[in-house]
Design a protein around this motif. Structure first.
Motif: not given
Length: 154
Positions: A1-3, A57-58, A49-52
């Motif tokens: 992810m980009l923050i 997107e959520d 736990d963010i693997d997809s």
């Protein structure tokens, strides 16, 4: 992810272990597996736990928060917006011009919002106007351009 990091010193945030994400009106802790800077103010993060793509997107558009204790310590002449709320503002010409009630950063130039009796004074947060930040005494000393304060008090 980009923050997206809203800071002048993004490199200070590359060693974070976790953040709180505002998700469904709750602050939920998320832990980083790995982080690195991407371009200038983006943090590339692999979150546990963010693997997809669906999981990621959520989280699009969610706000991220750090506990105040995890914010990097700033030099004496620097401040976080939240820490100067309630500071007294002293102007070189007008003396005590009130108390900072908030910072308006929705404009091109962030503004001190200062309350003086029943009047609101807006002063651009410009380094050239800030003479001294006295954190122990909760006071900011300004040298404002001639006529600026008179617009509000005159």
């Amino acid at each position: 992810m980009l923050i997206k990091l809203d800071t002048d010193e993004p490199e200070l945030y590359t060693e974070m272990e976790s953040v709180f994400v505002e998700y469904n009106n709750n602050l939920v802790p998320f832990f980083f597996e790995k982080t690195s800077l991407h371009k200038s103010t983006l943090l590339r993060a692999k979150i546990e736990d963010i693997d997809s793509e669906d999981d990621a997107e959520d989280m699009i558009g969610c706000e991220l928060y750090l506990p105040l204790t995890l914010l990097p310590v700033l030099d004496d002449d620097q401040f976080y917006y939240h820490e100067i709320i309630g500071f007294k503002v002293m102007d070189a010409t007008h003396g005590d011009i009130g108390e900072i009630t908030s910072i308006n950063d929705s404009t091109a130039q962030a503004l001190f919002e200062i309350k003086k009796d029943d009047k609101e004074i807006l002063i651009p947060m410009n380094d050239e106007f800030i003479e001294e930040i006295d954190k122990p005494n909760k006071t900011i000393h300004l040298i404002t351009p001639e006529g600026l304060i008179d617009l509000y008090l005159g």
